[in-house]
Design a protein around this motif. Structure first.
Motif, mmCIF file in Angstrom:
data_model
loop_
_atom_site.group_PDB
_atom_site.id
_atom_site.type_symbol
_atom_site.label_atom_id
_atom_site.label_comp_id
_atom_site.label_asym_id
_atom_site.label_seq_id
_atom_site.Cartn_x
_atom_site.Cartn_y
_atom_site.Cartn_z
ATOM 1 N N ASN A 1 -1.298 12.445 32.904
ATOM 2 C CA ASN A 1 -0.705 12.551 34.232
ATOM 3 C C ASN A 1 -0.638 11.151 34.829
ATOM 4 O OD1 ASN A 1 -0.312 12.871 37.077
ATOM 5 N ND2 ASN A 1 -0.912 15.018 36.882
ATOM 6 N N GLN A 2 0.566 10.626 34.967
ATOM 7 C CA GLN A 2 0.726 9.248 35.411
ATOM 8 C C GLN A 2 0.652 9.088 36.923
ATOM 9 O OE1 GLN A 2 3.535 6.990 32.475
ATOM 10 N NE2 GLN A 2 4.323 9.090 32.585
ATOM 11 N N ASN A 3 0.512 10.203 37.629
ATOM 12 C CA ASN A 3 0.328 10.133 39.084
ATOM 13 C C ASN A 3 -1.129 9.875 39.455
ATOM 14 O OD1 ASN A 3 3.059 10.606 39.717
ATOM 15 N ND2 ASN A 3 2.783 12.811 39.526
ATOM 16 N N ILE B 1 -10.493 18.232 25.626
ATOM 17 C CA ILE B 1 -11.158 17.121 26.293
ATOM 18 C C ILE B 1 -10.367 16.780 27.546
ATOM 19 C CG2 ILE B 1 -11.843 14.687 26.087
ATOM 20 C CD1 ILE B 1 -11.964 15.133 23.046
ATOM 21 N N ALA B 2 -11.064 16.485 28.619
ATOM 22 C CA ALA B 2 -10.412 16.092 29.867
ATOM 23 C C ALA B 2 -11.111 14.858 30.408
ATOM 24 C CB ALA B 2 -10.466 17.223 30.889
ATOM 25 N N GLY B 3 -10.334 14.010 31.070
ATOM 26 C CA GLY B 3 -10.938 12.817 31.617
ATOM 27 C C GLY B 3 -9.951 11.945 32.354
ATOM 28 N N THR B 4 -10.271 10.674 32.448
ATOM 29 C CA THR B 4 -9.441 9.717 33.162
ATOM 30 C C THR B 4 -9.013 8.616 32.204
ATOM 31 O OG1 THR B 4 -11.377 8.437 33.835
ATOM 32 C CG2 THR B 4 -10.607 10.157 35.344
ATOM 33 N N TYR B 5 -7.999 7.862 32.611
ATOM 34 C CA TYR B 5 -7.559 6.744 31.777
ATOM 35 C C TYR B 5 -7.058 5.607 32.653
ATOM 36 C CZ TYR B 5 -2.585 7.804 32.554
ATOM 37 O OH TYR B 5 -1.343 7.982 33.123
ATOM 38 N N ILE B 6 -7.043 4.426 32.064
ATOM 39 C CA ILE B 6 -6.422 3.263 32.677
ATOM 40 C C ILE B 6 -5.460 2.662 31.664
ATOM 41 C CG2 ILE B 6 -8.335 2.735 34.235
ATOM 42 C CD1 ILE B 6 -9.259 0.611 32.247
ATOM 43 N N ALA C 1 10.081 16.025 41.099
ATOM 44 C CA ALA C 1 10.193 14.997 40.071
ATOM 45 C C ALA C 1 8.981 14.093 40.079
ATOM 46 C CB ALA C 1 11.466 14.180 40.296
ATOM 47 N N GLN C 2 8.426 13.821 41.288
ATOM 48 C CA GLN C 2 7.276 12.946 41.392
ATOM 49 C C GLN C 2 6.019 13.610 40.850
ATOM 50 O OE1 GLN C 2 7.000 11.764 45.457
ATOM 51 N NE2 GLN C 2 8.852 10.540 45.418
ATOM 52 N N THR C 3 5.879 14.903 41.073
ATOM 53 C CA THR C 3 4.680 15.587 40.619
ATOM 54 C C THR C 3 4.735 15.865 39.118
ATOM 55 O OG1 THR C 3 5.686 17.716 41.217
ATOM 56 C CG2 THR C 3 4.275 16.657 42.842
ATOM 57 N N ASP C 4 5.924 15.974 38.552
ATOM 58 C CA ASP C 4 6.054 16.256 37.132
ATOM 59 C C ASP C 4 6.215 14.942 36.368
ATOM 60 O OD1 ASP C 4 6.250 17.607 34.778
ATOM 61 O OD2 ASP C 4 8.397 18.029 34.987
ATOM 62 N N ASN C 5 5.200 14.093 36.461
ATOM 63 C CA ASN C 5 5.245 12.777 35.842
ATOM 64 C C ASN C 5 4.177 12.718 34.755
ATOM 65 O OD1 ASN C 5 5.934 10.135 35.330
ATOM 66 N ND2 ASN C 5 4.763 9.307 37.052
ATOM 67 N N THR C 6 4.349 13.543 33.731
ATOM 68 C CA THR C 6 3.365 13.658 32.667
ATOM 69 C C THR C 6 3.933 13.157 31.353
ATOM 70 O OG1 THR C 6 2.349 15.584 33.742
ATOM 71 C CG2 THR C 6 1.849 15.232 31.410
ATOM 72 N N LEU C 7 3.202 12.279 30.712
ATOM 73 C CA LEU C 7 3.561 11.784 29.387
ATOM 74 C C LEU C 7 2.846 12.660 28.370
ATOM 75 C CD1 LEU C 7 4.809 9.594 27.519
ATOM 76 C CD2 LEU C 7 2.726 8.248 27.893
ATOM 77 N N VAL C 8 3.602 13.269 27.461
ATOM 78 C CA VAL C 8 3.034 14.164 26.454
ATOM 79 C C VAL C 8 3.157 13.510 25.085
ATOM 80 C CG1 VAL C 8 3.082 16.456 25.416
ATOM 81 C CG2 VAL C 8 3.704 16.167 27.835
#
Length: 304
Positions: free
Chosen positions: A64-66, A95-100, A24-31
Motif C-alpha cells: 500500500n503506497q499510501n 505476513i503483515a508489516g511496514t516498509y520504506i 484512485a488515491q485510496t487504490d494505490n497498491t502495488l501487487v
C-alpha cells in the motif's frame, strides 16, 4: 427551473469527479507476484517452517503506497509432479508489516530499495526495483539473491500492462575484476508465450514455460567473450551454438552491460542484462525487460 437543474447537475458532476479522484488515491497498491526457491536465508527472514523436500513458494505481495503497509500471502511446499501446485495444497502463511523505499546502491546496481519489516517478529527482508516490471530480492549481504535452474528470486508487477512501459530505466553493472572464469553457466525457467512470439519459436500447445541452460565461453588468454552453447527445452530439447559479445551504451542506462548471443545455427539473437556475476535478466529485441508472471520470471541464475 432550467438554471436550478444546471446547477444541480454541475454539483453532481463535480461530486462524481471528487469521488473518483478519492477512489484512485485510496487504490494505490502495488501487487507483486512470484514463485521463488525456499532457501534457508529467505525461510528465516519470512519466519516459515520448511523441510528438505520443500521446493518453492508462491508470493502475492501487496504494498500500500499510501500508508507504506504491506501484506504478504505465501503458499509453499513440495511440488506436485506435472502440475504447478503443491502436494496436499502445501502450507500457507501471511505476513503483515511496514516498509520504506529509498534510492540506493547495491554493488554495481542502483535503484529503489524496498525494506520490509514483519510487525509480529521484527524480521526484515528487502528487494531492489530493476524497472517498472520486475523487482529482485536481496540477501542479508545486500547482493542479488541467486536462484536455481527452476526458480529465481525475481518478483513481478501484477498490475502493469506491458504497454505501460516503453522505455524502462535499466540499472548498471560491470563484470567483477576477480571473475577470471573461462566458462560460465546459467540456467532458469522463463514464461513461454512472449519470448516464443518474439523469436518465432515453434512451441507446444499451451506452452507456459521454457527451460534454458547456457554456457558462455571466454578466451583463456584475454578473457574476452568467444562462443556459447544454449540448450532449450519445450517440446523437446534443441541446442543453439554461436558467439557472444558484451554491449554497452545501448539501453536507457549507458553503463548497463548486455550480453548479446547470436546463434550461428538458428540465426536467433538473445540479449541478457547483467545484474551481477550471478544473475542475468532476459531482454526483448528492443532491449526492454520482459515482465514475468506468478509462476516464472525472465531471470537466469549462475550454475555452481
Amino acid at each position: 427551473m432550467k438554471r436550478f437543474s444546471i446547477r444541480i447537475l454541475t454539483q453532481i458532476f463535480i461530486g462524481f469527479i471528487v469521488l473518483n479522484s478519492c477512489s484512485a488515491q485510496t487504490d494505490n497498491t502495488l501487487v507483486l507476484v512470484a514463485s521463488t526457491p525456499i532457501g534457508k536465508e529467505l525461510q528465516t527472514a519470512l519466519g516459515v517452517t520448511s523441510t528438505d523436500e520443500y521446493d518453492f513458494m508462491n508470493w502475492v505481495l501487496n504494498l500500500n503506497q499510501n500508508n507504506q503497509q504491506f501484506t504478504l500471502d505465501l503458499n509453499y511446499g513440495e511440488s506436485m509432479p506435472n502440475t504447478t501446485g503443491f502436494i496436499n495444497g502445501g502450507k500457507k502463511a501471511q505476513i503483515a508489516g511496514t516498509y520504506i523505499a529509498n534510492i540506493g546502491q547495491i554493488g554495481n546496481l542502483s535503484g529503489k530499495i524496498y525494506e520490509l519489516k514483519d510487525n509480529k517478529t521484527g524480521n526484515k527482508f528487502a528487494f531492489l526495483q530493476i524497472d517498472e516490471h520486475i523487482f529482485h530480492l536481496l540477501s542479508a549481504k545486500r547482493t542479488l539473491m541467486v536462484g536455481n535452474s527452476g526458480y529465481s528470486y525475481t518478483l513481478n508487477n501484477n498490475n502493469l500492462n506491458t504497454t505501460d512501459s516503453t522505455s524502462p530505466s535499466l540499472t548498471m553493472a560491470k563484470l567483477a575484476d576477480h571473475n577470471k572464469a573461462i566458462q560460465i553457466s546459467f540456467a532458469g525457467r522463463t514464461p513461454c508465450e512472449e519470448i516464443a512470439t518474439d523469436n518465432k519459436l515453434t512451441v507446444s500447445e499451451g506452452c507456459f514455460k521454457i527451460k534454458w541452460s547456457i554456457v558462455l565461453n571466454r578466451d583463456p588468454q584475454t578473457l574476452k567473450p568467444s562462443t556459447f552453447t544454449m540448450r532449450r527445452i519445450n517440446r523437446g530439447p534443441d541446442t543453439l551454438i554461436g558467439n557472444w559479445q558484451v554491449l554497452k551504451g545501448i539501453t536507457a542506462q549507458p553503463k548497463a552491460l548486455v550480453y548479446q548471443l547470436k546463434s550461428t545455427n538458428t540465426k536467433e539473437t538473445y540479449n541478457l542484462l547483467m545484474g551481477d556475476d550471478n544473475v542475468l535478466f532476459v531482454l526483448d529485441q528492443h532491449f526492454r525487460l520482459y515482465p514475468g508472471n506468478k509462476l516464472h520470471s525472465y531471470t537466469l541464475n549462475v550454475k555452481e
